[in-house]
Motif scaffolding. Sequence first.
Motif, PDB file in Angstrom:
ATOM      1  N   GLU A 194       0.814  -1.206   0.000  1.00 33.45           N
ATOM      2  CA  GLU A 194       0.000   0.000   0.000  1.00 33.45           C
ATOM      3  C   GLU A 194       0.850   1.258   0.000  1.00 33.45           C
ATOM      4  O   GLU A 194       0.429   2.304  -0.482  1.00 33.45           O
ATOM      5  N   ARG A 195       2.060   1.153   0.539  1.00 33.13           N
ATOM      6  CA  ARG A 195       2.966   2.304   0.590  1.00 33.13           C
ATOM      7  C   ARG A 195       4.380   1.796   0.875  1.00 33.13           C
ATOM      8  O   ARG A 195       4.556   0.687   1.378  1.00 33.13           O
ATOM      9  N   PRO A 196       5.424   2.566   0.558  1.00 35.46           N
ATOM     10  CA  PRO A 196       6.792   2.175   0.902  1.00 35.46           C
ATOM     11  C   PRO A 196       6.935   2.005   2.417  1.00 35.46           C
ATOM     12  O   PRO A 196       6.359   2.767   3.193  1.00 35.46           O
ATOM     13  N   GLY A 197       7.677   0.985   2.829  1.00 37.04           N
ATOM     14  CA  GLY A 197       7.889   0.747   4.246  1.00 37.04           C
ATOM     15  C   GLY A 197       6.812  -0.088   4.896  1.00 37.04           C
ATOM     16  O   GLY A 197       6.901  -0.407   6.080  1.00 37.04           O
ATOM     17  N   ARG A 198       5.770  -0.471   4.120  1.00 39.25           N
ATOM     18  CA  ARG A 198       4.658  -1.239   4.690  1.00 39.25           C
ATOM     19  C   ARG A 198       5.138  -2.621   5.101  1.00 39.25           C
ATOM     20  O   ARG A 198       5.861  -3.299   4.370  1.00 39.25           O
ATOM     21  N   SER A 199       4.745  -3.060   6.283  1.00 39.82           N
ATOM     22  CA  SER A 199       5.022  -4.416   6.740  1.00 39.82           C
ATOM     23  C   SER A 199       4.064  -5.368   6.039  1.00 39.82           C
ATOM     24  O   SER A 199       2.855  -5.121   5.983  1.00 39.82           O
ATOM     25  N   LEU A 200       4.593  -6.461   5.467  1.00 43.10           N
ATOM     26  CA  LEU A 200       3.809  -7.413   4.686  1.00 43.10           C
ATOM     27  C   LEU A 200       3.918  -8.805   5.304  1.00 43.10           C
ATOM     28  O   LEU A 200       4.893  -9.114   5.983  1.00 43.10           O
ATOM     29  N   VAL A 201       2.932  -9.655   5.030  1.00 44.97           N
ATOM     30  CA  VAL A 201       2.984 -11.035   5.499  1.00 44.97           C
ATOM     31  C   VAL A 201       2.379 -11.938   4.433  1.00 44.97           C
ATOM     32  O   VAL A 201       1.386 -11.590   3.794  1.00 44.97           O
ATOM     33  N   THR A 202       3.001 -13.121   4.225  1.00 45.12           N
ATOM     34  CA  THR A 202       2.512 -14.071   3.220  1.00 45.12           C
ATOM     35  C   THR A 202       2.971 -15.476   3.571  1.00 45.12           C
ATOM     36  O   THR A 202       3.893 -15.665   4.373  1.00 45.12           O
ATOM     37  N   THR A 203       2.318 -16.466   2.943  1.00 48.03           N
ATOM     38  CA  THR A 203       2.815 -17.839   2.951  1.00 48.03           C
ATOM     39  C   THR A 203       2.939 -18.352   1.521  1.00 48.03           C
ATOM     40  O   THR A 203       3.192 -19.526   1.302  1.00 48.03           O
ATOM     41  N   ASP A 204       2.738 -17.474   0.539  1.00 52.70           N
ATOM     42  CA  ASP A 204       2.773 -17.851  -0.873  1.00 52.70           C
ATOM     43  C   ASP A 204       4.208 -18.127  -1.307  1.00 52.70           C
ATOM     44  O   ASP A 204       5.080 -17.255  -1.200  1.00 52.70           O
ATOM     45  N   HIS A 205       4.460 -19.324  -1.819  1.00 54.54           N
ATOM     46  CA  HIS A 205       5.813 -19.727  -2.192  1.00 54.54           C
ATOM     47  C   HIS A 205       6.413 -18.840  -3.279  1.00 54.54           C
ATOM     48  O   HIS A 205       7.589 -18.464  -3.214  1.00 54.54           O
ATOM     49  N   GLU A 206       5.618 -18.529  -4.292  1.00 56.18           N
ATOM     50  CA  GLU A 206       6.150 -17.748  -5.406  1.00 56.18           C
ATOM     51  C   GLU A 206       6.487 -16.318  -4.985  1.00 56.18           C
ATOM     52  O   GLU A 206       7.482 -15.744  -5.423  1.00 56.18           O
ATOM     53  N   VAL A 207       5.648 -15.738  -4.118  1.00 55.32           N
ATOM     54  CA  VAL A 207       5.929 -14.390  -3.606  1.00 55.32           C
ATOM     55  C   VAL A 207       7.262 -14.394  -2.853  1.00 55.32           C
ATOM     56  O   VAL A 207       8.115 -13.525  -3.059  1.00 55.32           O
ATOM     57  N   ILE A 208       7.452 -15.382  -1.989  1.00 60.68           N
ATOM     58  CA  ILE A 208       8.672 -15.469  -1.178  1.00 60.68           C
ATOM     59  C   ILE A 208       9.892 -15.677  -2.065  1.00 60.68           C
ATOM     60  O   ILE A 208      10.922 -15.028  -1.903  1.00 60.68           O
TER      61      ILE A 208
END
Length: 291
Positions: A194-208
């Motif tokens: 949403e903006r620079p510096g945003r904390s993100l979370v995922t479990t998606d293998h391709e994203v990681i």
Amino acid sequence: MPTKNGSGRGSGSTATTNPPGNQTPNTPDINESEIARLKVEQLRDRLRRRGVTGTADMRKDDLVKALVKAMKDGAKKSTSARAGGSSRGSSSAKKSTSSANPPGNQTPNTSDVNESEIARLKVDELRSRLRARGVSGTADMQKADLVKALVKSLRDDSGSSSSSAGGGGVRKGPQNSKSIKYAQEVTSVDDEPERPGRSLVTTDHEVIRRWAEARKGVPTTVDGTEHDGHAGVLRFDFPSNGREQRLREISWEEWFRTFDERRLNFIYQEERSDGKQSNFFRLESPDREDG
């Protein structure tokens, strides 16, 4: 003498080079002026996330053009998919095409698996997605077999609990931290911060995997923490930090298998608040305090 607009600026070359607003009326979500205002690193990062390589030596003008083209191509694919082939040739041609590649999702119990979209992927894209899901041995597979393998992998994930599928959704448990609670959830490579510096979370293998490879990160485990033949503490080794002797490189397949078995969440940043690329990440388990 060139005419002037209301602000007193010339309306000649500048307006031609970078006209305001959206110059592609058939793709309203693509605003070239906004794209042109992005920084070089932001442009490169967005292109990397769309699978565009070879951007390291490109100048800003070329990066802008490449990103606009990538977004237009994506919009065309989306429009084509929604159209369902209604503008194809004769009825016999339509029948032949629909038999070979029936539209939409042919597995109603797996709503997230769309075989037609998967069949339109290129061979390299299919292999990349399979690798990200821990599927090996794809080097000698033909496209039809790659499509079947990816569909099977996606179906298997859909049939599993979302807590262990590694498909993007946040894993929940008694030890979920505030970091996860306030982080933006990312479920696919098309999601953007949403903006620079945003904390993100995922479990998606391709994203990681794309995040790590964009930083030349190598999947590793901390030497000496292995147990029962399984990888120990998971890490990435970044060349910008200098190679660490205590880290042992492992395959992506082993890294993601361990990641899913331990029900980990991947908390990370794409950019720092100043817009520069960030290498920050942390792995957390919602089931125990030590992650």
